[in-house]
Write a protein that holds these residues in place. Structure first.
Motif, PDB file in Angstrom:
ATOM      1  N   UNK A 285       0.918  -1.192  -0.018  1.00  0.00           N
ATOM      2  CA  UNK A 285      -0.083   0.093   0.049  1.00  0.00           C
ATOM      3  C   UNK A 285       0.793   1.407   0.149  1.00  0.00           C
ATOM      4  N   UNK A 286       1.894   1.373   0.726  1.00  0.00           N
ATOM      5  CA  UNK A 286       2.528   2.209   0.316  1.00  0.00           C
ATOM      6  C   UNK A 286       3.194   2.833  -0.822  1.00  0.00           C
ATOM      7  N   UNK A 287       3.441   1.956  -1.740  1.00  0.00           N
ATOM      8  CA  UNK A 287       3.366   2.374  -3.472  1.00  0.00           C
ATOM      9  C   UNK A 287       2.231   3.830  -3.446  1.00  0.00           C
ATOM     10  N   UNK A 288       1.091   3.454  -2.837  1.00  0.00           N
ATOM     11  CA  UNK A 288      -0.121   4.128  -3.544  1.00  0.00           C
ATOM     12  C   UNK A 288       0.444   5.511  -2.774  1.00  0.00           C
ATOM     13  N   UNK A 289       0.447   5.270  -1.158  1.00  0.00           N
ATOM     14  CA  UNK A 289       0.576   6.211  -0.417  1.00  0.00           C
ATOM     15  C   UNK A 289       2.231   7.009  -0.354  1.00  0.00           C
ATOM     16  N   UNK A 290       2.888   6.408  -0.705  1.00  0.00           N
ATOM     17  CA  UNK A 290       4.045   7.032  -1.073  1.00  0.00           C
ATOM     18  C   UNK A 290       4.289   7.739  -2.153  1.00  0.00           C
ATOM     19  N   UNK A 291       5.051   5.793  -3.378  1.00  0.00           N
ATOM     20  CA  UNK A 291       6.124   6.284  -3.893  1.00  0.00           C
ATOM     21  C   UNK A 291       5.225   6.990  -5.316  1.00  0.00           C
ATOM     22  N   UNK A 292       4.074   6.805  -5.447  1.00  0.00           N
ATOM     23  CA  UNK A 292       3.919   7.436  -6.903  1.00  0.00           C
ATOM     24  C   UNK A 292       3.822   9.204  -6.773  1.00  0.00           C
ATOM     25  N   UNK A 293       3.426   9.255  -5.577  1.00  0.00           N
ATOM     26  CA  UNK A 293       3.577  10.499  -5.435  1.00  0.00           C
ATOM     27  C   UNK A 293       5.165  11.632  -5.498  1.00  0.00           C
ATOM     28  N   UNK A 294       5.728  10.766  -4.135  1.00  0.00           N
ATOM     29  CA  UNK A 294       7.369  10.904  -4.919  1.00  0.00           C
ATOM     30  C   UNK A 294       7.695  10.643  -6.497  1.00  0.00           C
ATOM     31  N   UNK A 295       7.059  10.551  -7.220  1.00  0.00           N
ATOM     32  CA  UNK A 295       7.520   9.946  -8.986  1.00  0.00           C
ATOM     33  C   UNK A 295       7.114  11.543  -9.153  1.00  0.00           C
ATOM     34  N   UNK A 296       6.365  12.046  -8.455  1.00  0.00           N
ATOM     35  CA  UNK A 296       5.920  13.569  -9.270  1.00  0.00           C
ATOM     36  C   UNK A 296       6.494  14.585  -8.400  1.00  0.00           C
ATOM     37  N   UNK A 297       7.359  14.397  -6.944  1.00  0.00           N
ATOM     38  CA  UNK A 297       7.858  14.915  -6.611  1.00  0.00           C
ATOM     39  C   UNK A 297       9.055  16.490  -6.783  1.00  0.00           C
ATOM     40  N   UNK A 298       9.060  17.791  -5.930  1.00  0.00           N
ATOM     41  CA  UNK A 298       9.861  18.283  -6.763  1.00  0.00           C
ATOM     42  C   UNK A 298      11.197  18.200  -6.385  1.00  0.00           C
ATOM     43  N   UNK A 299      11.231  16.996  -5.482  1.00  0.00           N
ATOM     44  CA  UNK A 299      13.095  17.059  -5.128  1.00  0.00           C
ATOM     45  C   UNK A 299      13.256  15.596  -6.064  1.00  0.00           C
ATOM     46  N   UNK A 300      14.254  15.766  -6.663  1.00  0.00           N
ATOM     47  CA  UNK A 300      14.578  15.011  -7.931  1.00  0.00           C
ATOM     48  C   UNK A 300      15.271  13.366  -7.307  1.00  0.00           C
ATOM     49  N   UNK A 301      15.868  13.751  -5.814  1.00  0.00           N
ATOM     50  CA  UNK A 301      15.804  12.120  -5.028  1.00  0.00           C
ATOM     51  C   UNK A 301      15.122  11.478  -4.641  1.00  0.00           C
ATOM     52  N   UNK A 302      13.817  11.971  -4.337  1.00  0.00           N
ATOM     53  CA  UNK A 302      12.671  11.165  -4.138  1.00  0.00           C
ATOM     54  C   UNK A 302      12.449  10.596  -5.338  1.00  0.00           C
ATOM     55  N   UNK A 303      12.168  11.529  -6.623  1.00  0.00           N
ATOM     56  CA  UNK A 303      11.898  10.753  -7.873  1.00  0.00           C
ATOM     57  C   UNK A 303      12.717   9.624  -7.911  1.00  0.00           C
ATOM     58  N   UNK A 304      14.227   9.861  -7.898  1.00  0.00           N
ATOM     59  CA  UNK A 304      15.079   8.537  -8.467  1.00  0.00           C
ATOM     60  C   UNK A 304      14.462   7.766  -7.903  1.00  0.00           C
ATOM     61  N   UNK A 305      15.091   7.702  -6.046  1.00  0.00           N
ATOM     62  CA  UNK A 305      13.813   6.849  -5.669  1.00  0.00           C
ATOM     63  C   UNK A 305      13.021   6.216  -5.831  1.00  0.00           C
ATOM     64  N   UNK A 306      11.382   6.634  -6.375  1.00  0.00           N
ATOM     65  CA  UNK A 306      10.403   6.113  -6.929  1.00  0.00           C
ATOM     66  C   UNK A 306      10.635   5.563  -8.416  1.00  0.00           C
ATOM     67  N   UNK A 307      11.697   5.817  -9.147  1.00  0.00           N
ATOM     68  CA  UNK A 307      11.785   5.131 -10.172  1.00  0.00           C
ATOM     69  C   UNK A 307      12.507   3.687  -9.593  1.00  0.00           C
ATOM     70  N   UNK A 308      13.754   3.587  -8.803  1.00  0.00           N
ATOM     71  CA  UNK A 308      14.823   2.833  -8.943  1.00  0.00           C
ATOM     72  C   UNK A 308      13.883   1.728  -7.354  1.00  0.00           C
ATOM     73  N   UNK A 309      13.139   2.043  -6.856  1.00  0.00           N
ATOM     74  CA  UNK A 309      11.864   1.428  -5.710  1.00  0.00           C
ATOM     75  C   UNK A 309      12.200  -0.238  -6.401  1.00  0.00           C
ATOM     76  N   UNK A 310      12.143  -0.520  -7.635  1.00  0.00           N
ATOM     77  CA  UNK A 310      11.447  -2.130  -7.674  1.00  0.00           C
ATOM     78  C   UNK A 310      12.853  -1.826  -8.449  1.00  0.00           C
ATOM     79  N   UNK A 311      13.224  -1.999  -8.162  1.00  0.00           N
ATOM     80  CA  UNK A 311      14.901  -2.237  -9.176  1.00  0.00           C
ATOM     81  C   UNK A 311      15.539  -4.030  -8.858  1.00  0.00           C
TER      82      UNK A 311
END
Length: 214
Positions: free
Chosen positions: A122-148
């Motif tokens: 459930x954290x994916x919907x609650x956090x990761x999808x929001x992080x993927x659009x965040x102004x912080x570039x490192x949160x966006x990179x984290x969202x992309x690499x979460x399923x690495x």
């Protein structure tokens, strides 16, 4: 105290090289990975016996100026990642947005955030999808690499969403992350990645990385 042990083993020549390699973003003691692992071994062995993750220990290490101490904190967390709880996502977020650079972000994303999202989808919907659009570039990179490291457990709909949210981003670290996660997933599902690359206008860097095993 671990910091005293590390200072006793500092190497100024190594420190100059390591600092330059990280674009002078951080101070270094000059302790390379093999020695760091040796110096921290007994401490982390004892810490692993504790029932809960010692967040104060992590914060203490994170606050030191020397980058090797952040590496010790991450070595500790990776060893203890099975003990992470859902609410720890905000603690991890603080590490992502503090003293941010690829050397810490990639471990946090693939090991810690990835572990949390496997345990609590459930954290994916609650956090990761929001992080993927965040102004912080490192949160966006984290969202992309979460399923690495998810391999066959990868949720392609989520992978597509976090990439699409960043597909036009010109930042090197974002383009590299997109290519990297696609390249890794191509080892498991070459057909899906091939189709995704063919049907999306990726940057040259992302496409090059993604296509390595296609």
């Amino acid at each position: 105290m671990i910091i005293n042990v590390f200072i006793e083993n500092r190497n100024e020549d190594n420190a100059k090289y390591m600092k330059a390699y990280m674009k002078d973003n951080f101070e270094y003691l000059g302790i390379k990975t093999p020695l760091r692992k040796e110096l921290e071994k007994e401490l982390l062995k004892e810490k692993s016996k504790e029932a809960l993750i010692d967040k104060d220990f992590v914060k203490m290490l994170w606050n030191y100026e020397y980058r090797e101490l952040q590496y010790v904190a991450l070595d500790y967390l990776v060893k203890q990642k099975k003990k992470l709880q859902k609410e720890d996502i905000n603690f991890i977020k603080d590490l992502i947005i503090t003293k941010s650079w690829w050397d810490t972000i990639d471990l946090i994303a693939s090991h810690l955030v990835g572990e949390l999202c496997k345990k609590y989808p459930e954290l994916i919907d609650e956090y990761i999808l929001y992080w993927s659009k965040d102004s912080n570039m490192w949160l966006r990179r984290t969202a992309i690499l979460t399923q690495l490291k998810f391999k066959s457990d990868t949720k392609t709909d989520i992978l597509e969403k976090v990439i699409q949210a960043n597909i036009e981003d010109e930042e090197f670290f974002i383009r590299k992350a997109i290519g990297w996660v696609l390249r890794e997933y191509s080892k498991t599902n070459k057909e899906w990645v091939s189709e995704f690359v063919a049907n999306n206008r990726l940057s040259k860097l992302s496409e090059k990385e993604a296509s390595k095993y296609l």
